[in-house]
Design an enzyme around this catalytic site. Structure first.
Site, PDB file in Angstrom:
ATOM      1  N   PHE A   1       7.853   2.185  -0.735  1.00  0.00           N
ATOM      2  CA  PHE A   1       8.821   2.384   0.341  1.00  0.00           C
ATOM      3  C   PHE A   1       9.408   3.796   0.404  1.00  0.00           C
ATOM      4  O   PHE A   1      10.110   4.130   1.338  1.00  0.00           O
ATOM      5  CB  PHE A   1       9.970   1.357   0.267  1.00  0.00           C
ATOM      6  CG  PHE A   1       9.532  -0.054   0.496  1.00  0.00           C
ATOM      7  CD1 PHE A   1       9.318  -0.530   1.780  1.00  0.00           C
ATOM      8  CD2 PHE A   1       9.304  -0.911  -0.571  1.00  0.00           C
ATOM      9  CE1 PHE A   1       8.883  -1.828   1.996  1.00  0.00           C
ATOM     10  CE2 PHE A   1       8.877  -2.218  -0.362  1.00  0.00           C
ATOM     11  CZ  PHE A   1       8.673  -2.678   0.921  1.00  0.00           C
TER      12      PHE A   1
ATOM     13  N   HIS B   1      10.120  -9.291   5.221  1.00  0.00           N
ATOM     14  CA  HIS B   1       9.835  -7.881   4.970  1.00  0.00           C
ATOM     15  C   HIS B   1      10.732  -7.010   5.845  1.00  0.00           C
ATOM     16  O   HIS B   1      11.087  -7.412   6.961  1.00  0.00           O
ATOM     17  CB  HIS B   1       8.359  -7.602   5.289  1.00  0.00           C
ATOM     18  CG  HIS B   1       7.853  -6.305   4.781  1.00  0.00           C
ATOM     19  ND1 HIS B   1       8.026  -5.119   5.477  1.00  0.00           N
ATOM     20  CD2 HIS B   1       7.158  -5.986   3.651  1.00  0.00           C
ATOM     21  CE1 HIS B   1       7.468  -4.140   4.791  1.00  0.00           C
ATOM     22  NE2 HIS B   1       6.933  -4.625   3.681  1.00  0.00           N
TER      23      HIS B   1
ATOM     24  N   ASP C   1       0.833  -1.200   0.000  1.00  0.00           N
ATOM     25  CA  ASP C   1       0.000   0.000   0.000  1.00  0.00           C
ATOM     26  C   ASP C   1       0.864   1.245   0.000  1.00  0.00           C
ATOM     27  O   ASP C   1       1.973   1.225   0.539  1.00  0.00           O
ATOM     28  CB  ASP C   1      -0.845   0.059   1.281  1.00  0.00           C
ATOM     29  CG  ASP C   1      -2.180  -0.628   1.128  1.00  0.00           C
ATOM     30  OD1 ASP C   1      -2.512  -1.041   0.008  1.00  0.00           O
ATOM     31  OD2 ASP C   1      -2.889  -0.764   2.138  1.00  0.00           O
TER      32      ASP C   1
ATOM     33  N   TYR D   1       1.916   4.800   1.651  1.00  0.00           N
ATOM     34  CA  TYR D   1       1.844   5.338   3.011  1.00  0.00           C
ATOM     35  C   TYR D   1       0.578   6.181   3.143  1.00  0.00           C
ATOM     36  O   TYR D   1       0.193   6.881   2.212  1.00  0.00           O
ATOM     37  CB  TYR D   1       3.059   6.211   3.313  1.00  0.00           C
ATOM     38  CG  TYR D   1       4.375   5.476   3.340  1.00  0.00           C
ATOM     39  CD1 TYR D   1       4.645   4.518   4.299  1.00  0.00           C
ATOM     40  CD2 TYR D   1       5.374   5.766   2.403  1.00  0.00           C
ATOM     41  CE1 TYR D   1       5.868   3.850   4.335  1.00  0.00           C
ATOM     42  CE2 TYR D   1       6.596   5.105   2.422  1.00  0.00           C
ATOM     43  CZ  TYR D   1       6.843   4.150   3.397  1.00  0.00           C
ATOM     44  OH  TYR D   1       8.049   3.501   3.425  1.00  0.00           O
TER      45      TYR D   1
END
Length: 225
Positions: free
Chosen positions: A79, A189, A66, A68
């Protein structure tokens, strides 16, 4: 949906915008705005991953889930956050891994990864929009179909790509990738909840460059200035 997408991607994806799922997604986004919700990233940044990394220039793919959902963070690259925004925890761990994986890497004072995108790193989220302050609020509305198509097109029409799949969600996309033509580097992750369970120490960045060099391609300059 007002679409402004880099030409090489538009050739690959133009048919998608006429399909029922995309028309449904467009209606949903319009409804969200009519209800007064703030949507991130801003509409002009929605397709930034594609606009900064043309189809034929992609070397490495980093999949996120997703955008932020905090104020001023998202700008269309997985990211990555805009300059002036505090570096999020997952990106801090990415930088931490880079500092041990890439000789001479120095920590940047910001979290904007546009340089990577311009180097050939497709920073793709599975969902391209989100309601402000509500994580996952635009999941299962059609974006995943669209971004799965992006992965599939890359797999079918390109060769020698490196896919960095961090965490279970990204690794589930491996079924879309032809492993006889491309390389998958999978790990935990970089989130603080999982980074110490296999992300830190996994050396994905140097491994990706080693593969690119073996294929006769130039490596990625991972240093952010």
């Amino acid at each position: 949906m007002s679409v402004s997408i880099e030409e090489s991607w538009l050739k690959v994806l133009s048919d998608e915008f006429e399909k029922p799922y995309m028309k449904s997604l467009k209606a949903f986004l319009q409804e969200e705005k009519q209800k007064g919700y703030t949507i991130y990233p801003k509409s002009s940044d929605t397709f930034n991953a594609l606009n900064h990394t043309p189809f034929d220039k992609v070397k490495v793919v980093i999949l996120g889930q997703d955008p932020y959902h905090g104020t001023g963070q998202a700008h269309g690259l997985s990211f990555s956050v805009q300059k002036g925004i505090i570096v999020p925890p997952s990106l801090k761990n990415i930088y931490k891994e880079l500092s041990t994986d890439i000789p001479g890497f120095t920590l940047p004072d910001h979290g904007n990864l546009t340089q990577w995108a311009n180097e050939g790193v497709l920073l793709l989220n599975a969902t391209l929009t989100v309601r402000a302050q509500e994580a996952g609020s635009h999941q299962k509305r059609g974006w995943e179909t669209f971004t799965d198509k992006i992965i599939t097109e890359l797999s079918e029409k390109r060769t020698g790509l490196v896919f960095l799949l961090w965490g279970r969600y990204a690794q589930n996309k491996a079924v879309l990738i032809d492993k006889s033509k491309h390389t998958i580097i999978a790990s935990a992750h970089p989130s603080p909840f999982s980074a110490y369970n296999g992300f830190l120490g996994s050396r994905p960045f140097s491994k990706a460059n080693e593969i690119l060099i073996k294929q006769g391609q130039s490596p990625i300059n991972w240093q952010i200035s």
